[in-house]
Design an enzyme around this catalytic site. Structure first.
Site, PDB file in Angstrom:
ATOM      1  CG  LEU A  13      -2.094  -1.046   1.055  1.00 25.86           C
ATOM      2  CD1 LEU A  13      -2.904  -1.122   2.347  1.00 25.86           C
ATOM      3  CD2 LEU A  13      -3.013  -0.702  -0.121  1.00 25.86           C
ATOM      4  CG  ASN A  35       1.940  -1.992   3.389  1.00 27.53           C
ATOM      5  OD1 ASN A  35       2.273  -1.993   2.202  1.00 27.53           O
ATOM      6  ND2 ASN A  35       2.711  -1.500   4.347  1.00 27.53           N
ATOM      7  NE  ARG A  36       7.977  -4.832   4.910  1.00 21.98           N
ATOM      8  CZ  ARG A  36       9.180  -4.560   4.437  1.00 21.98           C
ATOM      9  NH1 ARG A  36      10.043  -5.531   4.250  1.00 21.98           N
ATOM     10  NH2 ARG A  36       9.530  -3.323   4.107  1.00 21.98           N
ATOM     11  CB  SER A 135       2.861   2.543 -18.023  1.00 25.60           C
ATOM     12  OG  SER A 135       3.398   3.827 -18.291  1.00 25.60           O
ATOM     13  N   GLY A 136       1.945   4.769 -15.960  1.00 27.39           N
ATOM     14  CA  GLY A 136       1.117   5.960 -15.802  1.00 27.39           C
ATOM     15  C   GLY A 136       1.305   6.616 -14.441  1.00 27.39           C
ATOM     16  CE  LYS A 207       5.660   0.552 -16.832  1.00 28.56           C
ATOM     17  NZ  LYS A 207       6.742   0.853 -15.965  1.00 28.56           N
ATOM     18  CG  HIS A 210       6.105   2.268 -21.655  1.00 26.50           C
ATOM     19  ND1 HIS A 210       6.566   2.872 -20.494  1.00 26.50           N
ATOM     20  CD2 HIS A 210       5.055   3.010 -22.065  1.00 26.50           C
ATOM     21  CE1 HIS A 210       5.809   3.925 -20.224  1.00 26.50           C
ATOM     22  NE2 HIS A 210       4.886   4.031 -21.166  1.00 26.50           N
ATOM     23  CG  ASN A 211       9.562   2.145 -17.984  1.00 27.21           C
ATOM     24  OD1 ASN A 211       8.398   2.183 -18.385  1.00 27.21           O
ATOM     25  ND2 ASN A 211       9.858   2.022 -16.717  1.00 27.21           N
ATOM     26  CD  GLU A 214       8.709   7.008 -18.811  1.00 25.24           C
ATOM     27  OE1 GLU A 214       7.827   6.112 -18.873  1.00 25.24           O
ATOM     28  OE2 GLU A 214       9.201   7.391 -17.732  1.00 25.24           O
ATOM     29  NE  ARG A 470      35.771  -9.136 -35.240  1.00 20.97           N
ATOM     30  CZ  ARG A 470      35.163 -10.309 -35.346  1.00 20.97           C
ATOM     31  NH1 ARG A 470      34.569 -10.626 -36.478  1.00 20.97           N
ATOM     32  NH2 ARG A 470      35.132 -11.148 -34.347  1.00 20.97           N
TER      33      ARG A 470
HETATM   34  P1  NBP Z   1       7.812   1.109  -3.612  1.00 18.73           P
HETATM   35  O1  NBP Z   1       8.496   0.588  -4.792  1.00 18.73           O
HETATM   36  O2  NBP Z   1       8.391   2.285  -2.900  1.00 18.73           O
HETATM   37  O3  NBP Z   1       7.668  -0.113  -2.556  1.00 18.73           O
HETATM   38  C1  NBP Z   1       7.082   0.104  -1.289  1.00 18.73           C
HETATM   39  C2  NBP Z   1       6.139  -1.042  -0.971  1.00 18.73           C
HETATM   40  O4  NBP Z   1       6.830  -2.298  -1.000  1.00 18.73           O
HETATM   41  C3  NBP Z   1       5.579  -0.895   0.442  1.00 18.73           C
HETATM   42  O5  NBP Z   1       4.240  -1.329   0.441  1.00 18.73           O
HETATM   43  C4  NBP Z   1       6.480  -1.838   1.228  1.00 18.73           C
HETATM   44  O6  NBP Z   1       5.915  -2.296   2.412  1.00 18.73           O
HETATM   45  C5  NBP Z   1       6.607  -2.953   0.239  1.00 18.73           C
HETATM   46  N1  NBP Z   1       7.661  -3.907   0.573  1.00 18.73           N
HETATM   47  C6  NBP Z   1       8.994  -3.750   0.603  1.00 18.73           C
HETATM   48 BR1  NBP Z   1       9.880  -2.176   0.329  1.00 18.73          BR
HETATM   49  N2  NBP Z   1       9.663  -4.858   0.936  1.00 18.73           N
HETATM   50  C7  NBP Z   1       8.686  -5.762   1.137  1.00 18.73           C
HETATM   51  C8  NBP Z   1       8.728  -7.108   1.536  1.00 18.73           C
HETATM   52  N3  NBP Z   1       9.894  -7.706   1.777  1.00 18.73           N
HETATM   53  N4  NBP Z   1       7.555  -7.768   1.694  1.00 18.73           N
HETATM   54  C9  NBP Z   1       6.392  -7.138   1.465  1.00 18.73           C
HETATM   55  N5  NBP Z   1       6.280  -5.840   1.083  1.00 18.73           N
HETATM   56  C10 NBP Z   1       7.423  -5.171   0.919  1.00 18.73           C
HETATM   57  O7  NBP Z   1       6.263   1.415  -3.929  1.00 18.73           O
HETATM   58  P2  NBP Z   1       5.605   2.123  -5.198  1.00 18.73           P
HETATM   59  O8  NBP Z   1       6.335   3.328  -5.623  1.00 18.73           O
HETATM   60  O9  NBP Z   1       4.156   2.211  -4.857  1.00 18.73           O
HETATM   61  O10 NBP Z   1       5.791   1.038  -6.354  1.00 18.73           O
HETATM   62  C11 NBP Z   1       5.247  -0.266  -6.258  1.00 18.73           C
HETATM   63  C12 NBP Z   1       5.714  -1.056  -7.476  1.00 18.73           C
HETATM   64  O11 NBP Z   1       5.195  -0.432  -8.655  1.00 18.73           O
HETATM   65  C13 NBP Z   1       7.230  -1.079  -7.640  1.00 18.73           C
HETATM   66  O12 NBP Z   1       7.624  -2.329  -8.128  1.00 18.73           O
HETATM   67  C14 NBP Z   1       7.502  -0.018  -8.668  1.00 18.73           C
HETATM   68  O13 NBP Z   1       8.676  -0.285  -9.419  1.00 18.73           O
HETATM   69  C15 NBP Z   1       6.257  -0.133  -9.544  1.00 18.73           C
HETATM   70  N6  NBP Z   1       5.897   1.093 -10.265  1.00 18.73           N
HETATM   71  C16 NBP Z   1       5.969   2.293  -9.656  1.00 18.73           C
HETATM   72  C17 NBP Z   1       5.594   3.444 -10.358  1.00 18.73           C
HETATM   73  C18 NBP Z   1       5.637   4.791  -9.695  1.00 18.73           C
HETATM   74  O14 NBP Z   1       5.358   5.773 -10.400  1.00 18.73           O
HETATM   75  N7  NBP Z   1       5.930   4.882  -8.395  1.00 18.73           N
HETATM   76  C19 NBP Z   1       5.136   3.329 -11.668  1.00 18.73           C
HETATM   77  C20 NBP Z   1       5.042   2.066 -12.247  1.00 18.73           C
HETATM   78  C21 NBP Z   1       5.420   0.950 -11.529  1.00 18.73           C
HETATM   79  P3  NBP Z   1       6.220  -1.527   3.806  1.00 18.73           P
HETATM   80  O15 NBP Z   1       5.254  -0.382   3.839  1.00 18.73           O
HETATM   81  O16 NBP Z   1       5.960  -2.553   4.823  1.00 18.73           O
HETATM   82  O17 NBP Z   1       7.652  -1.059   3.787  1.00 18.73           O
END
Ligand code: NBP
Length: 503
Positions: A13, A35-36, A135-136, A207, A210-211, A214, A470
């Protein structure tokens, strides 16, 4: 306690998980969330209670076993946790609580090889696994992302109704994104920006590309901005107005649109314009690097995409650049007289370079299709990038059309629409690069894209000499233009009597 089980579950979350959970709830699905760290769950539920119209559909849990038990079987559980070790840890914590046939959907930015591994391990254990690109950013997650799922057909059939519902929507005829949703008010109708990409890691690979695109899209825009600023002496809002005008034509896209907004943004603290106060060092999280490494590994010339990654690396050497600027002199900038003409040439250079960048991205996916045994539909991939994602653009409709006309198109530059655009824009493109080079303004992505165009359209390159070198120092052999392909020759260059067919 609500007796009806949740339709779907979500773990993680942070920003993406919260927004995607609300998007799912807004579309009428009951969603269990976990959420953890329980504090995040508490805060999220408090926010839902206060501000979210779909709050009754969101059910928070603090115990993982209870969370899993609360979901209808076969369970669909979306992970939005930190990619890498976080994903493996989250999967391992879920496994003891799952039943055969349950589906885990990883929406994080996973490396595609990890997704292939996870899919294999989980399907061997009787579960299903989908790796879905999302994405987004946070707004996309909340109101309609572009979703790129990879996994088995059966698992996709189960997830499809939810993914179709929450994805961004575009107009079925024009491909233009439909106006955005608001909390509790999802967009209805339109074509969803999601489709089954292929098996196992295909969704995460697409994906990643895509990046990578980007990265280059952003770099090209920055070079256009740099030229207008450093060569034409234009102010940020003047350049912003140009981008807003460009956004009305072929270049119309989310990134061009936000660039116009950014350049016109005053600095709320110190006056002037904010962009002028932002330090010129760009960060990166790794997907551009992965794209470039994958291109190198497969021998695909995605040089402009890699150049965009290197441009960020060079930008990060701020202290070195500042020191070097006092030592290494370039030419004195001579602003051209015809400002309007140069602006139009920059627009053409940007468009032609963009065509090359996308050609490289699609060429890379075509190589990966063979390497990993996927069946990719490139027209559909362009279609699901038309809305929701960061590279959404009018241009993508042209790519869908190109693959619709010729599904086996070898290179986007060869499609009639794009070859004509390159033909009509290339004089301006070359002029802009020449002007930049003469004045010492760096345009690495513009010029790298042009080198790709010129190289790709060359029936003969100087690689004959390279292969001779070569063979000279390493007996690596060569083929002859006057003999059939596949027959290799070697010359003893010291005696140089007659070359021999290599054994
Ligand atoms: P983050 O990438 O910052 O991850 C934070 C989340 O991961 C928290 O809920 C955290 O729980 C959890 N987590 C971690 Br850290 N280690 C964990 C574990 N060992 N077991 C269970 N949960 C764990 O979050 P985000 O920015 O929301 O991105 C989420 C995913 O989406 C990522 O893979 C990211 O690459 C991808 N993504 C992000 C975006 C963007 O714009 N941010 C866009 C597209 C894709 P906690 O609260 O207990 O620490």
């Amino acid at each position: 306690m609500n007796a009806k089980k949740a339709d779907i579950g979500l773990v993680g979350l942070a920003v993406m998980g919260q927004n995607l959970a609300l998007n799912i709830a807004d579309h009428g699905y009951d969603i269990a969330v976990f959420n953890r760290n329980p504090d995040r769950t508490r805060e999220f539920l408090a926010h839902c209670e206060q501000a979210e119209p779909s709050k009754d559909r969101v059910r928070g849990h603090y115990d993982l076993a209870e969370f899993v038990q609360s979901i209808e079987r076969p369970r669909k559980i979306v992970l939005l946790v930190k990619a890498g070790d976080g994903t493996d840890a989250a999967i391992n914590s879920l496994l003891p609580h799952l039943d055969p046939g349950d589906i885990i959907i990883d929406g994080g930015n996973a490396h595609w090889l990890d997704t292939i591994r996870r899919e294999k391990e989980l399907s061997a254990a009787g579960f299903a696994f989908i790796g879905s690109g999302v994405s987004g950013g946070e707004t996309g997650a909340r109101f309609g992302p572009s979703l790129m799922p990879g996994g088995s057909e059966a698992a996709w059939a189960s997830l499809k109704p939810v993914w179709d519902a929450i994805a961004a929507k575009v107009d079925p005829v024009t491909g233009i994104p439909l106006p955005g949703a608001t909390p509790g008010q999802p967009v209805t109708g339109g074509v969803p920006c999601t489709a089954h990409i292929g098996t196992d890691g295909a969704g995460h690979y697409v994906k990643m590309v895509h990046n990578g695109i980007e990265y280059i899209d952003m770099q090209l825009i920055c070079e256009a901005y740099g030229l207008m600023q450093n060569l034409l002496g234009m102010t940020a809002p003047e350049i912003g107005a140009v981008f807003k005008q460009w956004n009305q034509g072929d270049l119309s896209s989310y990134l061009i649109e936000i660039t116009g907004d950014i350049l016109e943004q005053p600095d709320p603290v110190a006056g002037g314009f904010l962009v002028d106060k932002i330090l010129d060092t760009a960060g990166q999280k790794g997907t551009g690097l992965w794209t470039s490494v994958s291109a190198l590994e497969q021998g695909i010339p995605a040089n402009a995409i890699a150049e965009a990654v290197f441009a960020r690396s060079l930008s990060a050497l701020k202290a070195e650049r500042v020191a070097a600027s006092a030592v290494l002199n370039g030419p004195t900038v001579t602003p051209p007289d015809d400002r309007a003409g140069v602006i139009e040439s920059i627009r053409q250079a940007l468009y032609c370079s963009k065509i090359c960048a996308y050609a490289q991205g699609f060429q890379l996916m075509a190589a990966a299709e063979i390497t990993y045994g996927w069946t990719l539909d490139f027209g559909t991939i362009a279609q699901i990038w038309r809305g929701g994602c960061i590279i959404r653009a009018r241009f993508l409709q042209k790519i869908t059309d190109a693959y619709g006309e010729n599904a086996t198109l070898r290179n986007l530059m060869l499609a009639p629409y794009f070859s004509q655009a390159l033909q009509s824009g290339q004089t301006d493109w070359r002029d802009v690069i020449a002007l930049a080079v003469r004045n010492g303004v760096p345009v690495p992505a513009f010029s790298s894209a042009l080198a790709y165009f010129d190289g790709y359209r060359s029936a003969r390159l100087p690689a004959n000499l390279l292969q001779a070198q070569r063979d000279y120092f390493g007996a690596h052999t060569y083929e002859r233009t006057d003999q059939p392909r596949g027959q290799f020759f070697h010359l003893d260059w010291s005696s140089a009597t007659r070359d021999q067919i290599a054994s």
